[in-house]
Design an enzyme around this catalytic site. Structure first.
Site, PDB file in Angstrom:
ATOM      1  N   TYR A  54      77.264  53.837  25.023  1.00  0.00           N
ATOM      2  CA  TYR A  54      76.811  55.207  25.278  1.00  0.00           C
ATOM      3  C   TYR A  54      75.652  55.171  26.266  1.00  0.00           C
ATOM      4  O   TYR A  54      74.740  54.365  26.119  1.00  0.00           O
ATOM      5  CB  TYR A  54      76.338  55.883  23.977  1.00  0.00           C
ATOM      6  N   GLU A  56      74.216  58.375  27.865  1.00  0.00           N
ATOM      7  CA  GLU A  56      73.910  59.739  28.326  1.00  0.00           C
ATOM      8  C   GLU A  56      72.638  59.736  29.155  1.00  0.00           C
ATOM      9  O   GLU A  56      71.653  59.076  28.812  1.00  0.00           O
ATOM     10  CB  GLU A  56      73.763  60.683  27.126  1.00  0.00           C
ATOM     11  N   ASP A 200      86.108  70.312  48.756  1.00  0.00           N
ATOM     12  CA  ASP A 200      86.776  69.444  47.781  1.00  0.00           C
ATOM     13  C   ASP A 200      87.700  68.526  48.584  1.00  0.00           C
ATOM     14  O   ASP A 200      88.742  68.957  49.079  1.00  0.00           O
ATOM     15  CB  ASP A 200      87.574  70.308  46.793  1.00  0.00           C
ATOM     16  N   THR A 226      88.051  63.309  43.890  1.00  0.00           N
ATOM     17  CA  THR A 226      88.487  62.377  42.860  1.00  0.00           C
ATOM     18  C   THR A 226      88.418  60.986  43.477  1.00  0.00           C
ATOM     19  O   THR A 226      88.256  60.838  44.692  1.00  0.00           O
ATOM     20  CB  THR A 226      89.944  62.663  42.412  1.00  0.00           C
ATOM     21  N   LYS A 229      92.949  58.969  44.309  1.00  0.00           N
ATOM     22  CA  LYS A 229      94.039  59.308  45.230  1.00  0.00           C
ATOM     23  C   LYS A 229      93.977  58.354  46.426  1.00  0.00           C
ATOM     24  O   LYS A 229      94.215  57.167  46.264  1.00  0.00           O
ATOM     25  CB  LYS A 229      93.926  60.786  45.631  1.00  0.00           C
ATOM     26  N   ARG A 235      90.869  56.669  37.790  1.00  0.00           N
ATOM     27  CA  ARG A 235      90.975  58.117  37.606  1.00  0.00           C
ATOM     28  C   ARG A 235      89.588  58.685  37.303  1.00  0.00           C
ATOM     29  O   ARG A 235      88.976  58.326  36.306  1.00  0.00           O
ATOM     30  CB  ARG A 235      91.925  58.353  36.427  1.00  0.00           C
TER      31      ARG A 235
HETATM   32  N1  DSN Z   1      96.881  67.249  40.477  1.00  0.00           N
HETATM   33  C1  DSN Z   1      96.373  66.826  41.747  1.00  0.00           C
HETATM   34  C2  DSN Z   1      97.434  66.655  42.764  1.00  0.00           C
HETATM   35  O1  DSN Z   1      98.518  66.215  42.421  1.00  0.00           O
HETATM   36  O2  DSN Z   1      97.213  66.940  43.927  1.00  0.00           O
HETATM   37  C3  DSN Z   1      95.289  67.686  42.236  1.00  0.00           C
HETATM   38  O3  DSN Z   1      94.217  67.559  41.395  1.00  0.00           O
END
Ligand code: DSN
Length: 418
Positions: A54, A56, A200, A226, A229, A235
């Site tokens: 933990y 925090e 974003d 994120t 990707k 993730r």
């Molecule tokens: N779910 C994602 C995508 O497939 O683009 C976006 O967050």
């Protein structure tokens, strides 16, 4: 990977992990634009003992003891991320892109304020103001789309809408937009109407980090992404800004505003991912991702398909499958799944079909490029996809196509052996 302990303790989960591992690694052509294959190092960090801790708070300001190593790990992630995007302040704790977006929006505006984001059917994200998301419920949300003839963002139209609805915040960035986004133009629009700008970059983060796409760093007040990707990491989410005041707010809004204890095993994996992304090989990889997407979308055009915006500048493209083959996105997705090709149905601009069906298919090249696929392999895959649609009632032919797909995948084993 052996997963010995899981095998011993929980046979049911073990069997399912092994089945999914086989699906991912051995016989499936992965074309989902938001997925990728992480390195073994990223995978090991995520499965490490760091999950026990933990922590925090933030480095040197924790609410728990025993954080001396955790602090060093999180500081490494922070420093590497700053370098990757050449940005002053970052937060590596968001559990996901959606939580990054929630904290980012909250750090700029108040509940009930007006936001303006890209509509879902034009390629925007749920958290950019969709009515069933917190972003469409906690804020008064308006949308901009793309030009119905060109499929491109019409910046004059965005300005016109912004002048009408007077947003406190404009959100740019998308989940299914195949062309470049001008953060500079969005900044000019935001300045003209006195709004904050949030970018974003979840989908195109890897392209920005390697210089293949304009960076929002000098334009947006806050940037979210994120890490799983194009960045090819675990993730999770991140938030970045160059503004010290906004940085203080984003940290407070993320913790304790939206989250409790950070996932330090994931943060270690993020640190490893950022290190990998700073290597020259990663730039070569992203360049190939873009070349592959262009080669494949060009081939579909040659085969007579209708491609939204007439092509792609990034890692993905959208097929109007209704217009091209008189199929819904769902039908096309299912047909392809039967021959071991995975992609997703996707709404397209002004889609007349419901989101559960859609008129579009989204195709992305990051995952198969990690496997070493080059232009000729994506061209071959485009023909296998076309053959599938043209022979959808011919089971013998579909069986042959599936064999071809498996052969193609097997000829490019994953670079990182599990
Ligand atoms: N779910 C994602 C995508 O497939 O683009 C976006 O967050």
């Amino acid at each position: 990977m052996s997963y010995n302990a899981i095998k011993k303790e929980d046979k049911e989960i073990y069997n399912l992990i092994k089945a999914e591992e086989k699906r991912q690694n051995k016989y499936n052509a992965e074309l989902i634009a938001s997925e990728n294959f992480v390195s073994k190092a990223v995978l090991q960090a995520q499965g490490s003992i760091l999950t026990n801790k933990y922590a925090e708070g933030y480095p040197s300001k924790r609410y728990y003891g025993g954080c001396q190593y955790i602090d060093q790990i999180e500081n490494l992630a922070i420093e590497r991320l700053k370098k990757l995007f050449n940005v002053k302040y970052v937060n590596v704790q968001p559990h996901s892109g959606s939580q990054a977006n929630m904290a980012a929006i909250r750090s700029l505006i108040n509940h009930g304020d007006v936001i303006l984001g890209m509509s879902l059917d034009s390629g925007g994200h749920l958290t950019h103001g969709y009515k069933l998301s917190f972003s469409g419920q906690d804020y008064i949300s308006y949308t901009y789309g793309v030009n119905k003839d060109t499929g491109l963002i019409d910046y004059d139209e965005v300005l016109k809408i912004a002048k009408e609805v007077k947003p406190k915040l404009i959100i740019c960035g998308a989940s299914a937009y195949p062309r470049k986004i001008s953060f500079k133009k969005f900044k000019e629009i935001a300045d003209e109407v006195g709004a904050y700008l949030m970018a974003d970059i979840a989908h195109i983060a890897g392209l920005i980090a390697t210089g293949f796409h304009e960076s929002p760093v000098n334009y947006a007040d806050i940037i979210t992404s994120t890490t799983h990707k194009t960045l090819r990491g675990p993730r999770g989410g991140i938030i970045m800004t160059n503004n010290e005041e906004i940085a203080k707010k984003m940290n407070k809004m993320l913790f304790p505003g939206c989250q409790g204890g950070p996932l330090e095993h994931v943060i270690a994996a993020k640190a490893i991912c950022f290190k990998e992304d700073l290597m020259p090989e990663y730039k070569t990889y992203i360049k190939q991702v873009i070349l592959n997407a262009k080669a494949m979308s060009d081939e579909f055009i040659k085969l007579g398909y209708n491609i939204i915006s007439g092509g792609t500048d990034n890692h993905l493209f959208l097929i109007d499958i209704k217009k091209s083959k008189n199929l819904t996105g769902l039908q096309a997705q299912e047909l392809l799944e039967n021959v071991n090709i995975t992609c997703n149905k996707n709404s397209i601009p002004n889609d007349q079909e419901k989101p559960a069906y859609t008129s579009g298919l989204r195709i992305g090249t990051p995952a198969l490029t990690t496997r070493g696929f080059k232009e000729k392999d994506f061209i071959k895959l485009a023909h296998l996809i076309d053959d599938t649609f043209n022979n959808k009632d011919n089971n013998e032919k579909l069986k042959d196509i599936k064999e071809e797909v498996i052969k193609l995948v097997k000829s490019h084993p994953l670079r990182y052996k599990y």
